[in-house]
Design a protein around this motif. Structure first.
Motif, PDB file in Angstrom:
ATOM      1  N   VAL A  48       0.844  -1.202   0.000  1.00  0.00           N
ATOM      2  CA  VAL A  48       0.000   0.000   0.000  1.00  0.00           C
ATOM      3  C   VAL A  48       0.876   1.248   0.000  1.00  0.00           C
ATOM      4  N   ALA A  49       0.439   2.255  -0.742  1.00  0.00           N
ATOM      5  CA  ALA A  49       1.074   3.574  -0.720  1.00  0.00           C
ATOM      6  C   ALA A  49       0.039   4.609  -0.301  1.00  0.00           C
ATOM      7  N   ILE A  50       0.471   5.602   0.479  1.00  0.00           N
ATOM      8  CA  ILE A  50      -0.367   6.753   0.836  1.00  0.00           C
ATOM      9  C   ILE A  50       0.253   8.000   0.220  1.00  0.00           C
ATOM     10  N   VAL A  51      -0.591   8.807  -0.414  1.00  0.00           N
ATOM     11  CA  VAL A  51      -0.177  10.096  -0.958  1.00  0.00           C
ATOM     12  C   VAL A  51      -0.881  11.177  -0.146  1.00  0.00           C
ATOM     13  N   GLU A  52      -0.110  12.020   0.522  1.00  0.00           N
ATOM     14  CA  GLU A  52      -0.665  13.062   1.384  1.00  0.00           C
ATOM     15  C   GLU A  52      -0.036  14.404   1.022  1.00  0.00           C
ATOM     16  N   LYS A  53      -0.879  15.399   0.761  1.00  0.00           N
ATOM     17  CA  LYS A  53      -0.395  16.679   0.246  1.00  0.00           C
ATOM     18  C   LYS A  53       0.228  17.578   1.307  1.00  0.00           C
ATOM     19  N   THR A  54      -0.084  17.337   2.599  1.00  0.00           N
ATOM     20  CA  THR A  54       0.342  18.244   3.664  1.00  0.00           C
ATOM     21  C   THR A  54       1.381  17.587   4.550  1.00  0.00           C
ATOM     22  N   ALA A  55       2.354  18.354   4.996  1.00  0.00           N
ATOM     23  CA  ALA A  55       3.324  17.853   5.966  1.00  0.00           C
ATOM     24  C   ALA A  55       2.663  17.766   7.337  1.00  0.00           C
ATOM     25  N   PHE A  56       2.973  16.701   8.073  1.00  0.00           N
ATOM     26  CA  PHE A  56       2.466  16.530   9.440  1.00  0.00           C
ATOM     27  C   PHE A  56       3.560  16.906  10.427  1.00  0.00           C
ATOM     28  N   PRO A  57       3.201  17.280  11.655  1.00  0.00           N
ATOM     29  CA  PRO A  57       1.842  17.451  12.168  1.00  0.00           C
ATOM     30  C   PRO A  57       1.205  18.735  11.633  1.00  0.00           C
ATOM     31  N   ARG A  58      -0.104  18.690  11.537  1.00  0.00           N
ATOM     32  CA  ARG A  58      -0.839  19.877  11.121  1.00  0.00           C
ATOM     33  C   ARG A  58      -2.199  19.886  11.806  1.00  0.00           C
ATOM     34  N   ARG A  59      -2.632  21.075  12.138  1.00  0.00           N
ATOM     35  CA  ARG A  59      -3.969  21.228  12.702  1.00  0.00           C
ATOM     36  C   ARG A  59      -4.982  21.294  11.571  1.00  0.00           C
ATOM     37  N   LYS A  60      -6.207  20.940  11.896  1.00  0.00           N
ATOM     38  CA  LYS A  60      -7.230  20.820  10.855  1.00  0.00           C
ATOM     39  C   LYS A  60      -8.584  21.183  11.451  1.00  0.00           C
ATOM     40  N   VAL A  61      -9.456  21.767  10.646  1.00  0.00           N
ATOM     41  CA  VAL A  61     -10.806  22.073  11.101  1.00  0.00           C
ATOM     42  C   VAL A  61     -11.537  20.760  11.359  1.00  0.00           C
ATOM     43  N   CYS A  62     -11.858  20.515  12.616  1.00  0.00           N
ATOM     44  CA  CYS A  62     -12.441  19.229  13.028  1.00  0.00           C
ATOM     45  C   CYS A  62     -12.878  19.363  14.475  1.00  0.00           C
ATOM     46  N   GLY A  63     -13.979  18.700  14.828  1.00  0.00           N
ATOM     47  CA  GLY A  63     -14.435  18.740  16.210  1.00  0.00           C
ATOM     48  C   GLY A  63     -13.558  17.954  17.163  1.00  0.00           C
ATOM     49  N   GLU A  64     -12.845  16.937  16.664  1.00  0.00           N
ATOM     50  CA  GLU A  64     -11.812  16.189  17.385  1.00  0.00           C
ATOM     51  C   GLU A  64     -12.335  15.197  18.426  1.00  0.00           C
ATOM     52  N   TYR A  65     -13.653  15.100  18.580  1.00  0.00           N
ATOM     53  CA  TYR A  65     -14.214  14.101  19.485  1.00  0.00           C
ATOM     54  C   TYR A  65     -14.249  12.741  18.789  1.00  0.00           C
ATOM     55  N   ILE A  66     -13.909  11.684  19.533  1.00  0.00           N
ATOM     56  CA  ILE A  66     -13.888  10.323  18.992  1.00  0.00           C
ATOM     57  C   ILE A  66     -14.737   9.435  19.902  1.00  0.00           C
ATOM     58  N   SER A  67     -15.800   8.869  19.360  1.00  0.00           N
ATOM     59  CA  SER A  67     -16.720   8.051  20.151  1.00  0.00           C
ATOM     60  C   SER A  67     -16.045   6.785  20.672  1.00  0.00           C
ATOM     61  N   ALA A  68     -16.560   6.282  21.779  1.00  0.00           N
ATOM     62  CA  ALA A  68     -16.025   5.048  22.363  1.00  0.00           C
ATOM     63  C   ALA A  68     -16.269   3.844  21.470  1.00  0.00           C
ATOM     64  N   SER A  69     -17.156   3.969  20.486  1.00  0.00           N
ATOM     65  CA  SER A  69     -17.387   2.855  19.563  1.00  0.00           C
ATOM     66  C   SER A  69     -16.142   2.527  18.749  1.00  0.00           C
ATOM     67  N   ASN A  70     -15.126   3.401  18.778  1.00  0.00           N
ATOM     68  CA  ASN A  70     -13.894   3.165  18.024  1.00  0.00           C
ATOM     69  C   ASN A  70     -12.795   2.479  18.832  1.00  0.00           C
ATOM     70  N   LEU A  71     -13.017   2.235  20.123  1.00  0.00           N
ATOM     71  CA  LEU A  71     -11.917   1.750  20.956  1.00  0.00           C
ATOM     72  C   LEU A  71     -11.417   0.374  20.513  1.00  0.00           C
ATOM     73  N   ALA A  72     -12.324  -0.536  20.198  1.00  0.00           N
ATOM     74  CA  ALA A  72     -11.890  -1.853  19.735  1.00  0.00           C
ATOM     75  C   ALA A  72     -11.165  -1.752  18.396  1.00  0.00           C
ATOM     76  N   LEU A  73     -11.624  -0.844  17.533  1.00  0.00           N
ATOM     77  CA  LEU A  73     -10.952  -0.637  16.252  1.00  0.00           C
ATOM     78  C   LEU A  73      -9.551  -0.068  16.469  1.00  0.00           C
ATOM     79  N   PHE A  74      -9.401   0.859  17.406  1.00  0.00           N
ATOM     80  CA  PHE A  74      -8.071   1.383  17.726  1.00  0.00           C
ATOM     81  C   PHE A  74      -7.132   0.265  18.173  1.00  0.00           C
ATOM     82  N   ASP A  75      -7.646  -0.654  18.965  1.00  0.00           N
ATOM     83  CA  ASP A  75      -6.808  -1.777  19.395  1.00  0.00           C
ATOM     84  C   ASP A  75      -6.417  -2.643  18.195  1.00  0.00           C
ATOM     85  N   GLN A  76      -7.362  -2.846  17.271  1.00  0.00           N
ATOM     86  CA  GLN A  76      -7.069  -3.629  16.078  1.00  0.00           C
ATOM     87  C   GLN A  76      -5.996  -2.953  15.216  1.00  0.00           C
ATOM     88  N   LEU A  77      -6.044  -1.622  15.165  1.00  0.00           N
ATOM     89  CA  LEU A  77      -5.055  -0.861  14.402  1.00  0.00           C
ATOM     90  C   LEU A  77      -3.742  -0.688  15.171  1.00  0.00           C
TER      91      LEU A  77
END
Length: 406
Positions: free
Chosen positions: A32-61
């Motif tokens: 797999v290749a990722i193409v990203e136009k912006t250098a990280f770290p960078r701030r972004k317009v986003c609410g930034e809240y992450i629901s607990a429904s993602n916790l198991a997925l975070f562990d998988q990742l």
């Protein structure tokens, strides 16, 4: 860059959706290749809240431990700040499993989250092209060519699968990008961080104000994240209204900040002792709705596939989970175009089962919030029935499990 390299999949965009699909495919043996136009770290317009429904997925990742270390406090209450009204209610708990996989959501700045996900993808063997822009996609038999550009240098990448994870806010030359059209009713997004806020750390209030809506949440390292959407015509009016005599308009961020403070006592109280941490950011317009999921071996994830009004604070969740859904279908599909088309149909069906209700619920809530005079009506209803806030959080998908994580 002058080389031609071949991969199993090329992902355009390194936000939560792109890194989720790239990580999952790489861990299943894909190149797999990722193409990203912006250098990280960078701030972004986003609410930034992450629901607990993602916790198991975070562990998988394999970022669960890092996320728990870096993210802000658990958000156990949801609220409404509108005019003089400040109401709160319980945030519904996600699931009934072990605390490590269920519980309450938290917020993490995109400057930290995106860097964490991308570094994990790199460690998993994903090849990263950054900062680098995808400028064209052309078919090459059973493969597709992606022309990428960094400064004056260009290169070509080849793969049978292209994943569009570039969001929906920026127009561009790719067939998966939306055309730009400015309308008075467009919603423009704004976001800022503050330190020293007096907002209760476990509270995430919805902000309802004339011409828009927003939210506040305590994130990492003591930062308060405040984000909002405002109608283009309202913003133009505010900029002119607050402009000093020697200028016809004030900067957009100044007008938005003043409007939030003037319109919501809860915002005014929370920010009174706070200091702005970095500049206000702006982006948009947002394009809520469900879009095409697949066309000519280009798959869409995140906002490129479908976008809910940010009023429900589920953008990151939908991005992460849509990437996971697509990767699972692609990894289990037989080779060849027929197999990819079948995977696309299954992915679309899974996406709609998981997300369509929250997209429609968000549109209904945003429609109410944006209607003239509706902020007062919303405040009156919530004052008398605070439990509607808890119900709204449930309808937004904050307790819905991701398929594959029983």
């Amino acid at each position: 860059m002058t080389r031609l390299s071949t991969h199993d999949a090329i992902v355009i965009g390194a936000g939560p959706a792109g890194t989720s699909v790239a990580l999952t495919l790489a861990r299943r043996g894909w190149a797999v290749a990722i193409v990203e136009k912006t250098a990280f770290p960078r701030r972004k317009v986003c609410g930034e809240y992450i629901s607990a429904s993602n916790l198991a997925l975070f562990d998988q990742l394999e970022i669960g431990d890092a996320w728990r270390t870096d993210a802000g406090p658990e958000i156990r209450r949801v609220g409404l700040f509108s005019g003089e009204t400040c109401v709160e209610a319980a945030m519904p708990r996600a699931g009934a499993g072990p605390p490590a996989k269920d519980g309450f959501g938290r917020a993490l700045g995109r400057d930290i989250l995106d860097s964490l996900l991308l570094q994990t993808a790199r460690s998993a063997g994903v090849e990263i092209f950054q900062p680098c822009r995808a400028v064209a996609i052309d078919r090459d038999g059973e493969m597709q060519r992606v022309r990428i550009q960094a400064g004056d240098e260009t290169a070509m990448l080849r793969a049978p699968v292209i994943v569009a994870a570039h969001g929906s806010w920026e127009p561009g030359p790719l067939p998966s990008q939306l055309a730009k059209a400015n309308r008075p009713s467009d919603l423009l997004g704004f976001k800022a961080h503050f330190t020293g806020s007096s907002l209760a750390p476990d509270l995430m209030p919805l902000l309802a104000f004339p011409g828009g809506y927003g939210g506040m949440v305590s994130a990492d390292h003591g930062r308060l994240s405040i984000s909002c959407c405002i109608r283009r015509d309202m913003l133009a009016r505010l900029r002119k209204q607050h402009g000093p005599k020697h200028r016809s308009h004030v900067p957009a961020a100044d007008a938005v900040s003043r409007h939030l403070v003037d319109s919501c006592r809860g915002v005014r109280d929370a920010l009174e002792p706070a200091l702005l941490d970095g500049p206000w950011l702006a982006a948009g317009p947002i394009r809520p709705g469900i879009r095409s999921f697949y066309e000519e071996d280009i798959f869409r994830v995140g906002n490129a596939a479908g976008e809910s009004h940010p009023v429900i604070a589920e953008g990151i969740s939908m991005a992460l989970q849509s990437g996971w859904l697509l990767a699972c279908e692609l990894a289990s599909a037989p080779g060849g175009r027929a197999g990819r088309e079948a995977a696309a149909r299954r992915y679309e069906a899974a996406w709609k089962r998981l997300f369509s209700t929250r997209v429609y619920a968000a549109a209904a809530l945003a429609g109410i919030a944006l209607r003239p005079g509706s902020a007062t009506l919303m405040a009156a209803i919530v004052r008398n029935f605070p439990q509607t806030l808890t119900l709204g959080a449930q309808l937004s998908g904050k307790t819905k499990r991701v398929p594959g994580f029983a």
